[in-house]
Write a protein that holds these residues in place. Structure first.
Motif, mmCIF file in Angstrom:
data_model
loop_
_atom_site.group_PDB
_atom_site.id
_atom_site.type_symbol
_atom_site.label_atom_id
_atom_site.label_comp_id
_atom_site.label_asym_id
_atom_site.label_seq_id
_atom_site.Cartn_x
_atom_site.Cartn_y
_atom_site.Cartn_z
ATOM 1 N N VAL A 176 0.827 -1.207 0.000
ATOM 2 C CA VAL A 176 0.000 0.000 0.000
ATOM 3 C C VAL A 176 0.863 1.260 0.000
ATOM 4 N N SER B 175 -4.423 5.629 2.981
ATOM 5 C CA SER B 175 -5.349 4.620 3.500
ATOM 6 C C SER B 175 -6.621 5.265 4.036
ATOM 7 N N SER C 82 -10.321 -0.099 4.016
ATOM 8 C CA SER C 82 -8.907 0.178 3.757
ATOM 9 C C SER C 82 -8.483 -0.447 2.424
#
Length: 64
Positions: free
Chosen positions: A29, A45, A55
């Motif tokens: 991420v 996020s 998320s």
């Protein structure tokens, strides 16, 4: 894009690119956040959670 504000167009495009990278890659991420232009993975996020209801990791698990 006609009739949409600039900010809505930007949000839509960022979300589309985010979804694509989250689902089509196995990149972490934080790396996706950097590639899209977010300097902070935590903020990325939160941004994704605000707009998608989950998320990035959860989105990947559910949709992937």
């Amino acid at each position: 894009d006609h009739g949409e504000s600039v900010s809505k167009v930007i949000v839509r495009r960022v979300l589309n690119e985010s979804r694509l990278r989250v689902l089509a890659t196995y990149l972490p991420v934080h790396q996706i956040a950097q590639e899209i232009g977010f300097k902070d993975a935590f903020y990325f996020s939160r941004y994704i959670r605000k707009h998608l209801g989950q998320s990035p990791r959860a989105y990947r698990e559910i949709m992937g």
